[in-house]
Every structure is written in structure tokens, then in C-alpha cells.
Design a protein around this motif. Sequence first.
Motif, PDB file in Angstrom:
ATOM      1  N   GLU A  67       0.836  -1.208   0.000  1.00  0.00           N
ATOM      2  CA  GLU A  67       0.000   0.000   0.000  1.00  0.00           C
ATOM      3  C   GLU A  67       0.870   1.259   0.000  1.00  0.00           C
ATOM      4  OE1 GLU A  67      -2.703  -0.243   3.312  1.00  0.00           O
ATOM      5  OE2 GLU A  67      -3.755  -1.971   2.451  1.00  0.00           O
ATOM      6  N   SER A  68       1.930   1.242   0.771  1.00  0.00           N
ATOM      7  CA  SER A  68       2.839   2.386   0.813  1.00  0.00           C
ATOM      8  C   SER A  68       3.514   2.595  -0.533  1.00  0.00           C
ATOM      9  CB  SER A  68       3.891   2.169   1.900  1.00  0.00           C
ATOM     10  OG  SER A  68       4.776   3.255   1.958  1.00  0.00           O
ATOM     11  N   HIS A  70       2.341   1.775  -3.486  1.00  0.00           N
ATOM     12  CA  HIS A  70       1.352   2.325  -4.416  1.00  0.00           C
ATOM     13  C   HIS A  70       1.079   3.803  -4.101  1.00  0.00           C
ATOM     14  CE1 HIS A  70       0.249  -1.222  -6.671  1.00  0.00           C
ATOM     15  NE2 HIS A  70       0.192  -1.919  -5.547  1.00  0.00           N
ATOM     16  N   LYS A  71       0.978   4.104  -2.840  1.00  0.00           N
ATOM     17  CA  LYS A  71       0.643   5.461  -2.419  1.00  0.00           C
ATOM     18  C   LYS A  71       1.730   6.463  -2.811  1.00  0.00           C
ATOM     19  CE  LYS A  71      -0.802   7.909   1.774  1.00  0.00           C
ATOM     20  NZ  LYS A  71      -1.047   7.749   3.202  1.00  0.00           N
TER      21      LYS A  71
END
Length: 182
Positions: A67-68, A70-71
Motif C-alpha cells: 500500500e505504501s 502504491h501510495k
Amino acid sequence: MQPENNTENETQVNDNTETTEPIVAPEATIEELQERISELEGQLKDEQLRSLANEQNLRRRHQDELESAHKFAGQKFASTMLPVKDYLEMALQDQSGNFDALKMGVQMTLTELQKAFDQSNIKEIDPKAGDKLDPHRHQALQSVESEQEPNTVVSVMKKGYTLSDRVLRPAMVTVAKAADTE
């Protein structure tokens, strides 16, 4: 004389050799064996629970990292684009009316943009007239009659771009077609 000594030595060796019986542990009772089995089952269950918890922690950590990633995937590119934005804002604030100064500012902005593209591995697809049409890298917007060989680039309407050899946008081109014979 020697044969007698050998016989005596052999006898001595045989006399010194003792026979030993295997040591037998006292037999464990059924209750003791069942207790040991229960203890081992408990240890196994504890190990299984620890392994399961470890696996769950690894999955959660992996999901958080994904997630990090992608973020913040565009963070590097975004930071290289900040000077480009600064130059464009400065150009818009210029009230001098000096065309040469404005042109120089636009050139500086383009230079900064090219640096950002180079750092991000963004490359131009800029076919030349006469190049064979590559459907993976070019998009034919129109075809015109030309003396060139059919399916070759006549002109480029918009350059295309790749990111690490992946096409972001194909080059928009005009291609040659065979002359209609009536």
C-alpha cells in the motif's frame, strides 16, 4: 618363543574383554507416557500458533509495504516536476512584456522538464518521415496519398512516450497510402 607370547597375548586380550549387558531403562507407566504425549502435543500446538501468528504478521507487513509503495509511487517523479511548476509560475508572473525573456523562461522550463523525464526514464517516440509504421509504438490518425511506400510515416502530429520501454502514449502519425488509380 614368539609364538608362545602371541598365544599368551591373545589369551590376555580375551581375558580382559568383558561382556556388557545393555542398560535397560525402567519401564515407563502408561500414565507417564500419556503425560509425555500430552506435553508434546501442547508444544506442537504452541509452535503451530506461533507459526500462524508469524505468517499473519508477515502478510500484514507485506500488505502495508505494498500500500505504501502504491501510495508513494509517483513521489520521485513529482519531486522532479516541482521546479518545472516553479518556472511556469514565474513565467506567468512576468509583466515585463519582454518576448526574449519569456522565450528564455520557457526554454529553461523545457530543459527542466527534460531532466525530469531523463531521471524517470521517460523517452520520446519520435518517428521520422519514411519510417515503417510500428503499431506497437505508433497510432495512425490518418492516411494520405503519397509517393512514399504505403504504411510509412509521412508526418508526426504528436510525439509518443515510453516509460522504461512501456508505451505511455503512442506517437500520433499520418501514414502513406497507395495512390488511388481510377
